[in-house]
Enzyme design. Structure first.
Site, PDB file in Angstrom:
ATOM      1  N   GLU A   1       3.678  -0.550   0.732  1.00 37.11           N
ATOM      2  CA  GLU A   1       3.953   0.885   0.843  1.00 37.11           C
ATOM      3  C   GLU A   1       3.458   1.334   2.210  1.00 37.11           C
ATOM      4  O   GLU A   1       2.266   1.249   2.493  1.00 37.11           O
ATOM      5  CB  GLU A   1       3.225   1.664  -0.258  1.00 37.11           C
ATOM      6  CG  GLU A   1       3.593   3.140  -0.216  1.00 37.11           C
ATOM      7  CD  GLU A   1       2.592   4.061  -0.912  1.00 37.11           C
ATOM      8  OE1 GLU A   1       2.997   5.132  -1.364  1.00 37.11           O
ATOM      9  OE2 GLU A   1       1.396   3.718  -0.988  1.00 37.11           O
TER      10      GLU A   1
ATOM     11  N   ASP B   1       0.185  -3.526  -8.897  1.00 38.14           N
ATOM     12  CA  ASP B   1      -0.083  -2.589  -7.820  1.00 38.14           C
ATOM     13  C   ASP B   1      -1.472  -2.859  -7.255  1.00 38.14           C
ATOM     14  O   ASP B   1      -2.471  -2.719  -7.967  1.00 38.14           O
ATOM     15  CB  ASP B   1      -0.006  -1.171  -8.411  1.00 38.14           C
ATOM     16  CG  ASP B   1       0.499  -0.154  -7.429  1.00 38.14           C
ATOM     17  OD1 ASP B   1       0.093  -0.247  -6.253  1.00 38.14           O
ATOM     18  OD2 ASP B   1       1.262   0.728  -7.833  1.00 38.14           O
TER      19      ASP B   1
ATOM     20  N   HIS C   1       6.529   7.568  -8.543  1.00 38.95           N
ATOM     21  CA  HIS C   1       5.565   8.443  -9.223  1.00 38.95           C
ATOM     22  C   HIS C   1       4.942   9.488  -8.300  1.00 38.95           C
ATOM     23  O   HIS C   1       4.121  10.275  -8.755  1.00 38.95           O
ATOM     24  CB  HIS C   1       4.469   7.562  -9.826  1.00 38.95           C
ATOM     25  CG  HIS C   1       3.697   6.845  -8.754  1.00 38.95           C
ATOM     26  ND1 HIS C   1       4.256   5.862  -7.955  1.00 38.95           N
ATOM     27  CD2 HIS C   1       2.430   6.986  -8.317  1.00 38.95           C
ATOM     28  CE1 HIS C   1       3.360   5.441  -7.088  1.00 38.95           C
ATOM     29  NE2 HIS C   1       2.240   6.106  -7.291  1.00 38.95           N
ATOM     30  N   ASP C   2       5.277   9.455  -7.021  1.00 42.94           N
ATOM     31  CA  ASP C   2       4.743  10.447  -6.075  1.00 42.94           C
ATOM     32  C   ASP C   2       5.809  11.449  -5.641  1.00 42.94           C
ATOM     33  O   ASP C   2       5.530  12.332  -4.831  1.00 42.94           O
ATOM     34  CB  ASP C   2       4.231   9.752  -4.801  1.00 42.94           C
ATOM     35  CG  ASP C   2       3.054   8.828  -5.067  1.00 42.94           C
ATOM     36  OD1 ASP C   2       2.255   9.134  -5.973  1.00 42.94           O
ATOM     37  OD2 ASP C   2       2.936   7.814  -4.361  1.00 42.94           O
TER      38      ASP C   2
ATOM     39  N   ASP D   1      -0.479  -0.863  -2.058  1.00 39.43           N
ATOM     40  CA  ASP D   1      -0.608   0.580  -1.902  1.00 39.43           C
ATOM     41  C   ASP D   1      -1.041   0.959  -0.480  1.00 39.43           C
ATOM     42  O   ASP D   1      -1.972   0.330   0.057  1.00 39.43           O
ATOM     43  CB  ASP D   1      -1.678   1.036  -2.907  1.00 39.43           C
ATOM     44  CG  ASP D   1      -1.763   2.534  -3.049  1.00 39.43           C
ATOM     45  OD1 ASP D   1      -0.766   3.144  -3.463  1.00 39.43           O
ATOM     46  OD2 ASP D   1      -2.836   3.104  -2.747  1.00 39.43           O
TER      47      ASP D   1
HETATM   48  C1  GLC Z   1      -0.128   5.767  -2.856  1.00 43.07           C
HETATM   49  C2  GLC Z   1       0.178   5.952  -4.322  1.00 43.07           C
HETATM   50  C3  GLC Z   1      -0.326   7.297  -4.752  1.00 43.07           C
HETATM   51  C4  GLC Z   1      -1.820   7.354  -4.534  1.00 43.07           C
HETATM   52  C5  GLC Z   1      -2.179   6.985  -3.089  1.00 43.07           C
HETATM   53  C6  GLC Z   1      -3.640   6.685  -2.956  1.00 43.07           C
HETATM   54  O1  GLC Z   1       0.562   6.642  -2.061  1.00 43.07           O
HETATM   55  O2  GLC Z   1       1.537   5.783  -4.547  1.00 43.07           O
HETATM   56  O3  GLC Z   1       0.008   7.607  -6.077  1.00 43.07           O
HETATM   57  O4  GLC Z   1      -2.297   8.634  -4.821  1.00 43.07           O
HETATM   58  O5  GLC Z   1      -1.501   5.845  -2.646  1.00 43.07           O
HETATM   59  O6  GLC Z   1      -3.951   5.469  -3.578  1.00 43.07           O
END
Ligand code: GLC
Ligand code: CA
Length: 552
Positions: A248, A96, A322-323, A196
């Site tokens: 993402e 990640d 995980h979110d 990310d």
């Molecule tokens: C992404 C991650 C999340 C994190 C955010 C900031 O959305 O999946 O868990 O809090 O980025 O890095």
């Protein structure tokens, strides 16, 4: 390794996966212990959320050093062993990469605070007085995106927590640092990279107030984003066939995602978007609940699937990470029909065009956490919003209801391995509470039951490898009169695949467009869907995958 179109990715949240030394925190050795389990499931890549050195304000998404392992999770030797062992088992690791921001504890930021101009230029320091920030933008975790630094006498930008300072990608030196990190992990044998919130890294040149929204329209899919991504990817060789990459993409659009993933653009192999996971946000607000809008869900999937297909883009397809809250609790019935719901949702995703992602615990149908007190929550976002919603005058009882549905901690409770106390996750005290339902929902139970959610996922993963219509086929929505049915058709040369899924707790009689008697039932979570000509009946939360191949 299979091509990414035939592959399936499994997401591990190391902190909550398996604790090998009893300190209550999952670790790399814990992941190692469970590789055989993951091999049995049949996944190709293991995406590990960040375990790099970090103050853990956002559970590792606040990175202090990109190239070292946080001692909480183990050592570089543990990691080397994990890479080697996973490789022997035919699984690649996906790391990640959090390059929108660093932790404010990162050496670069610390140097910036000490007045080093070179490193101030790694971030966004802007003029403003303590109570007059440069713009009115709102952070994703609540509050202003600006934090005033006494040391520097300026504000710095943080789209997330104030301990996550945004990196300035305009600065070519920042991009070179990022490439170094990628090369470092690539040389270690890492086969995949997840980026990310990567579509937020290109910031606008003018900083202005947003009178319509929270500021995201200025920096989402920003002005130089495609140029940056291509540069990073090409310069580090991530466009190679044996590397898998996923971006993402926050609040993005189809047009951008086509560009992010069309191979001609040399950016990513695939990307995540989240539009389908906002269909239960009342007026678009995560912190206001309503039942999910099924019609909207269907429409979003159909549109993304067909548009990405038409322009040769590629989706990462998923319900959970995980979110996100647990999908069985969110889109179905996590009580009486829990297993059936879990399989139905899996059928929908794994039949689609795209690369499916499974989040730890999804494959055994884990549910939301059901926390009842703020002291049980750990997530920085939930803790912030508990206060923000109180300030807005919402009743505590209502806030708890919202958190129970929306908190990211719903997916972060420990993986349920066993029926025992602490679910076989740890012998110590877990950093976050174990779900009480581990007695019923756990890996041991799943592996003992041939009809479990686990073996259903295993089958779906195999089907994608075996049938080109699943990995390659085009996608077409199947319109139906009945409410609450999700249906689509995939086509590839002479092969066809039909997927029907019942999102309701009622039996539903379906009438297809063609006679289906001769179609083979590839998979179903239903006792036995009885096909009669064009018609058949689906059980509550039933789903079926039908296959036909024309003979020459
Ligand atoms: C992404 C991650 C999340 C994190 C955010 C900031 O959305 O999946 O868990 O809090 O980025 O890095
Ligand atoms: Ca541990």
């Amino acid at each position: 390794m299979e091509s990414f179109k035939k592959s399936c990715v499994y997401q591990i949240y190391p902190k909550s996966f398996r604790d090998s030394n009893g300190d209550g925190i999952g670790d790399l050795k814990g992941v190692m212990e469970k590789l055989d389990y993951l091999k049995t499931l049949g996944v190709d890549y293991l995406w590990l959320t960040p375990f790099f050195l970090s103050p853990q304000n956002d559970n590792g998404y606040d990175i202090q050093d990109y190239c070292s392992i946080d001692p909480l999770f183990g050592t570089m030797e543990d990691l080397d062993r994990l890479i080697a062992k996973a490789g022997e088992l035919g699984m690649g690791l996906m790391f990640d990469m959090v390059f929108n921001h660093t932790s404010t504890s990162h050496e670069w930021f610390q140097k910036a605070l000490n007045g080093d101009k070179k490193f101030q230029d790694y971030y966004f320091f802007k003029e403003g007085t303590p109570d007059n920030p440069p713009t009115n933008w709102q952070s994703k975790f609540g509050g202003s995106v600006w934090e005033y630094s006494e040391e520097v006498g300026k504000h710095y930008l943080h789209l997330f927590d104030k301990t996550q300072a945004d990196l300035n990608w305009e600065n070519p030196m920042v991009r070179e640092e990022i490439k170094k990190v990628i090369r470092f992990w690539k040389e270690k044998g890492i086969k995949g990279f997840r980026f990310d919130v990567i579509n937020l890294v290109s910031k606008p040149s003018a900083w202005e107030d947003d009178e319509e929204g929270d500021g995201r329209r200025f920096y989402t899919d920003g002005p130089r984003i495609h140029e940056y991504l291509r540069e990073i990817v090409v310069d580090t060789g991530l466009d190679a066939d044996d590397i898998i990459t996923v971006g993402e993409m926050s609040s993005t659009t189809i047009d951008h995602c086509i560009r992010y993933t069309n191979p001609d653009e040399k950016q990513f192999k695939m990307c995540f978007n989240f539009h389908h996971l906002k269909v239960d946000y009342k007026d678009g607000d995560k912190w206001s609940i309503m039942p999910f809008d099924f019609e909207k869900l269907k429409k979003i999937f159909h549109t993304w699937q067909t548009s990405m297909d038409e322009e040769n883009g590629w989706n990462a397809v998923f319900w959970c990470n995980h979110d996100q809250p647990r999908a069985v609790s969110r889109f179905g019935d996590d009580g009486m029909y829990r297993k059936r719901t879990a399989k139905m949702l899996a059928t929908v995703i794994h039949g689609m065009r795209g690369t499916p992602y499974i989040y730890q615990g999804e494959e055994i149908g884990m549910t939301n956490a059901n926390f009842t007190h703020i002291s049980q929550y750990r997530d920085v976002e939930s803790l912030h919003y508990f206060e923000i919603l109180k300030e807005q005058g919402r009743k505590e009882e209502e806030i708890y209801r919202v958190l129970r549905e929306r908190s990211r901690d719903n997916s972060r409770t420990p993986m349920q391995w066993e029926a025992e106390e602490q679910a076989g996750f740890t012998t110590g005290t877990p950093w976050i509470g174990v779900n009480e339902n581990c007695e019923k929902i756990n890996v041991r139970e799943s592996l003992a039951d041939p009809d479990s959610v686990f073996f259903y996922y295993q089958k779906l993963i195999q089907l994608r490898k075996h049938y080109s219509v699943i990995s390659e086929g085009s996608y077409e929505p199947v319109p139906l009169k009945q409410k609450g049915i999700f249906a689509y058709q995939r086509s590839w040369k002479k092969e066809k695949l039909l997927v029907f899924a019942n999102f309701t707790g009622k039996h539903q009689e379906i009438e297809g467009r063609e006679v289906l008697d001769n179609w083979e039932i590839l998979l179903s979570n239903d006792s036995a869907p009885k096909i009669n000509g064009k018609k058949f009946v689906l059980d509550p939360f039933g789903a079926v995958m039908l296959y036909s191949c024309e003979r020459a």
